[in-house]
Design a protein around this motif. Sequence first.
Motif, mmCIF file in Angstrom:
data_model
loop_
_atom_site.group_PDB
_atom_site.id
_atom_site.type_symbol
_atom_site.label_atom_id
_atom_site.label_comp_id
_atom_site.label_asym_id
_atom_site.label_seq_id
_atom_site.Cartn_x
_atom_site.Cartn_y
_atom_site.Cartn_z
ATOM 1 N N GLY A 87 0.816 -1.214 0.000
ATOM 2 C CA GLY A 87 0.000 0.000 0.000
ATOM 3 C C GLY A 87 0.839 1.248 0.000
ATOM 4 O O GLY A 87 0.536 2.219 -0.703
ATOM 5 N N ARG A 88 1.931 1.232 0.786
ATOM 6 C CA ARG A 88 2.827 2.386 0.815
ATOM 7 C C ARG A 88 3.409 2.652 -0.572
ATOM 8 O O ARG A 88 3.431 3.795 -1.049
ATOM 9 C CB ARG A 88 3.957 2.118 1.808
ATOM 10 C CG ARG A 88 4.945 3.263 1.952
ATOM 11 C CD ARG A 88 6.242 2.780 2.557
ATOM 12 N NE ARG A 88 6.877 1.788 1.684
ATOM 13 C CZ ARG A 88 7.863 0.994 2.064
ATOM 14 N NH1 ARG A 88 8.308 1.038 3.303
ATOM 15 N NH2 ARG A 88 8.385 0.137 1.223
ATOM 16 N N ASN A 145 3.956 5.692 -5.581
ATOM 17 C CA ASN A 145 4.195 5.621 -7.019
ATOM 18 C C ASN A 145 3.028 6.170 -7.838
ATOM 19 O O ASN A 145 3.234 6.797 -8.885
ATOM 20 C CB ASN A 145 4.473 4.172 -7.435
ATOM 21 C CG ASN A 145 5.745 3.628 -6.804
ATOM 22 O OD1 ASN A 145 6.651 4.387 -6.480
ATOM 23 N ND2 ASN A 145 5.803 2.321 -6.605
ATOM 24 N N THR A 146 1.806 5.946 -7.373
ATOM 25 C CA THR A 146 0.626 6.375 -8.130
ATOM 26 C C THR A 146 0.318 7.853 -7.924
ATOM 27 O O THR A 146 -0.012 8.568 -8.867
ATOM 28 C CB THR A 146 -0.603 5.538 -7.739
ATOM 29 O OG1 THR A 146 -0.298 4.149 -7.932
ATOM 30 C CG2 THR A 146 -1.819 5.914 -8.584
ATOM 31 N N TYR A 147 0.430 8.302 -6.660
ATOM 32 C CA TYR A 147 0.007 9.665 -6.332
ATOM 33 C C TYR A 147 1.164 10.587 -5.940
ATOM 34 O O TYR A 147 0.944 11.769 -5.682
ATOM 35 C CB TYR A 147 -1.014 9.629 -5.190
ATOM 36 C CG TYR A 147 -2.232 8.802 -5.510
ATOM 37 C CD1 TYR A 147 -3.146 9.213 -6.482
ATOM 38 C CD2 TYR A 147 -2.470 7.600 -4.852
ATOM 39 C CE1 TYR A 147 -4.275 8.449 -6.777
ATOM 40 C CE2 TYR A 147 -3.590 6.836 -5.137
ATOM 41 C CZ TYR A 147 -4.484 7.252 -6.097
ATOM 42 O OH TYR A 147 -5.594 6.497 -6.387
ATOM 43 N N GLN A 148 2.387 10.045 -5.869
ATOM 44 C CA GLN A 148 3.560 10.826 -5.472
ATOM 45 C C GLN A 148 3.377 11.490 -4.097
ATOM 46 O O GLN A 148 3.725 12.648 -3.889
ATOM 47 C CB GLN A 148 3.910 11.901 -6.516
ATOM 48 C CG GLN A 148 4.521 11.342 -7.786
ATOM 49 C CD GLN A 148 3.517 10.618 -8.665
ATOM 50 O OE1 GLN A 148 2.482 11.180 -9.012
ATOM 51 N NE2 GLN A 148 3.808 9.379 -9.022
ATOM 52 N N PHE A 149 2.815 10.729 -3.161
ATOM 53 C CA PHE A 149 2.636 11.249 -1.813
ATOM 54 C C PHE A 149 3.952 11.196 -1.036
ATOM 55 O O PHE A 149 4.777 10.316 -1.253
ATOM 56 C CB PHE A 149 1.576 10.446 -1.050
ATOM 57 C CG PHE A 149 0.168 10.693 -1.518
ATOM 58 C CD1 PHE A 149 -0.181 11.872 -2.154
ATOM 59 C CD2 PHE A 149 -0.818 9.749 -1.309
ATOM 60 C CE1 PHE A 149 -1.478 12.106 -2.580
ATOM 61 C CE2 PHE A 149 -2.110 9.958 -1.733
ATOM 62 C CZ PHE A 149 -2.449 11.146 -2.367
ATOM 63 N N GLN A 150 4.103 12.125 -0.111
ATOM 64 C CA GLN A 150 5.301 12.167 0.729
ATOM 65 C C GLN A 150 5.258 11.066 1.788
ATOM 66 O O GLN A 150 4.202 10.771 2.356
ATOM 67 C CB GLN A 150 5.405 13.520 1.431
ATOM 68 C CG GLN A 150 5.584 14.703 0.503
ATOM 69 C CD GLN A 150 5.738 15.977 1.286
ATOM 70 O OE1 GLN A 150 6.667 16.148 2.058
ATOM 71 N NE2 GLN A 150 4.790 16.893 1.097
ATOM 72 N N ILE A 166 2.475 8.902 5.408
ATOM 73 C CA ILE A 166 2.054 7.500 5.251
ATOM 74 C C ILE A 166 2.385 6.725 6.519
ATOM 75 O O ILE A 166 3.540 6.629 6.917
ATOM 76 C CB ILE A 166 2.741 6.853 4.037
ATOM 77 C CG1 ILE A 166 2.480 7.673 2.767
ATOM 78 C CG2 ILE A 166 2.275 5.415 3.861
ATOM 79 C CD1 ILE A 166 3.309 7.231 1.570
ATOM 80 N N ILE A 167 1.369 6.168 7.154
ATOM 81 C CA ILE A 167 1.523 5.419 8.405
ATOM 82 C C ILE A 167 1.165 3.953 8.164
ATOM 83 O O ILE A 167 0.078 3.641 7.685
ATOM 84 C CB ILE A 167 0.586 5.986 9.490
ATOM 85 C CG1 ILE A 167 0.928 7.437 9.802
ATOM 86 C CG2 ILE A 167 0.649 5.129 10.752
ATOM 87 C CD1 ILE A 167 2.196 7.622 10.551
ATOM 88 N N LYS A 168 2.075 3.070 8.507
ATOM 89 C CA LYS A 168 1.792 1.641 8.409
ATOM 90 C C LYS A 168 1.026 1.189 9.650
ATOM 91 O O LYS A 168 1.423 1.473 10.772
ATOM 92 C CB LYS A 168 3.088 0.843 8.270
ATOM 93 C CG LYS A 168 3.720 0.959 6.888
ATOM 94 C CD LYS A 168 5.064 0.280 6.816
ATOM 95 C CE LYS A 168 4.969 -1.210 6.952
ATOM 96 N NZ LYS A 168 6.278 -1.873 6.700
ATOM 97 N N THR A 169 -0.069 0.490 9.422
ATOM 98 C CA THR A 169 -0.902 0.000 10.531
ATOM 99 C C THR A 169 -0.637 -1.459 10.854
ATOM 100 O O THR A 169 -1.100 -1.944 11.884
ATOM 101 C CB THR A 169 -2.394 0.129 10.189
ATOM 102 O OG1 THR A 169 -2.703 -0.744 9.101
ATOM 103 C CG2 THR A 169 -2.758 1.555 9.819
ATOM 104 N N SER A 170 0.080 -2.166 9.967
ATOM 105 C CA SER A 170 0.193 -3.620 10.060
ATOM 106 C C SER A 170 -1.226 -4.200 10.138
ATOM 107 O O SER A 170 -2.118 -3.721 9.448
ATOM 108 C CB SER A 170 1.054 -4.011 11.264
ATOM 109 O OG SER A 170 1.280 -5.402 11.274
#
Length: 374
Positions: A216-217, A222-227, A231-235
Motif C-alpha cells: 500500500g505504501r 508511485n501512483t500519487y507521489q505522496f510524501q 504514510i503510516i503503516k498500521t500492520s
Amino acid sequence: MDKYMIKNGKRLQYGYTTGSCAAAASKAAANMLMTGEPLEEITIATPKGWDLKLRVIDPKIEGPWASCSIKKDAGDDPDVTHGLLIYSKVKWRQDNKINIQGGRGVGRVTKKGLPAAVGKAAINPIPLQMIEKEVREMIGYEKGLDIEIFVPKGEEIAKKTFNPRLGIEGGISILGTSGIVEPMSEEAWKDSLGLEIAMLKEEGIDKLIFVPGNYGRDLVKNTYQFQDKYIIKTSNFIGFMLDKAVEHGIKQILLVGHLGKLAKVAGGIFHTHSRVADGRREILAAYLALLGASPHEVKTVLTSNTTEEAVSYIRQIKKEKIFPILAQKITEKTRERTEEKVQIGSVIFTMEEGILAICPEGKKLLEGCKEWKK
C-alpha cells in the motif's frame, strides 16, 4: 534468562530491555566505585516483579569513575538491539543528587510527542526510575552520582529502528516499561506504531494515509507521489490505529490496502491477521450473492485459493460492481469505529489488477489533500 512462554505451540524465551541493561550497568558501576573492586555479576529488580542476575562485561575503575556494560538479550523477540552492549559510566558528585545523561550511541529527542523532552537523551521515564532506584540501593541517599549511559554501536543500530522517523537522532532509545521483553510482543509493536501518530500530530499534521503494509505504501507513493511522512503503516492493527487517530485528534484518513486485508474490515474485522480472523472469501461471497451471483459462482469464490484468484474470477463473471460496494462498506465500518469523528475514505487494490475501487470520500480526500504531494 531462563523464563519461557508458549505461543502458538512454540517455546519462546523472554528477554530483558535496554532499560534493564542500563539500570544493571549503573548499579554494578556504582558498586565498583564504592568498593574499588571489579564485579562479575549484578542483580536488579524489574517493574514486572522478576529479578535479573546479569553478567557484568568490561568492568573498569579509573580514579574518580567506574564503568561497565550489560549485554542486551531480547530472547526470542525479533529485536535489532539484541546483543548490544549497554554501558554506564558513573562518577561521584559533590551533592547527593543522581544526574543521568545519555552519551554516545543514545539518541537525542528532536521532536515533541515523545516521553522525553526535546533536547534530552532518549531515555524513557521507567528506565530513569529503574536506574535511580538500583543505584540508590547501592549508595544510599547521602551521596550523589553523575551517570552516563552510552552504547558504542547505538548510532549504527538506530538506523534499523523507528528512531529516525520519530525524530530521535544519533542512537537508540533506552526503553522498557516492565524491564522484560515478551517474545514477539504485539503490544510493543502496536505502541511503536501508535507513537508515529502522536509524533505527526505534534508537528501539526492531522491528515494521514493509513496502509497495512509495504504494498500500500508503494502504491500511494508511485501512483500519487505522496510524501513518506504522511504514510503510516498500521500492520494488522487497523482498529487500534483508528482508535489512536481519534485519541490524537486526527481529522482525515485515507485508508489504502490490498483487498485481502480490507475485505475483512468490510465485515467489521479490525485485527486483520489470519490467525485472528479470516473471512475474506466469505465476505466476498456474501456481497456477490447480494449482486445476484449464482450458487455456483458464490461457491467458486468461497473455494478460491487467494484473493487475487477470486478477483480474477469476479472479473470473468462481470461482477466488478462488487468492488466500489466493498470500498464504500470499508469506509462505513471505519467511520462507525471512529464514531464519525474522522473523515475517512478507502482505496482497495490487488497486485495483479492495481486499484479496484475508490469510495466517494476517498476521491474527495485524494482531490483535496494537496499537502500530501511531493
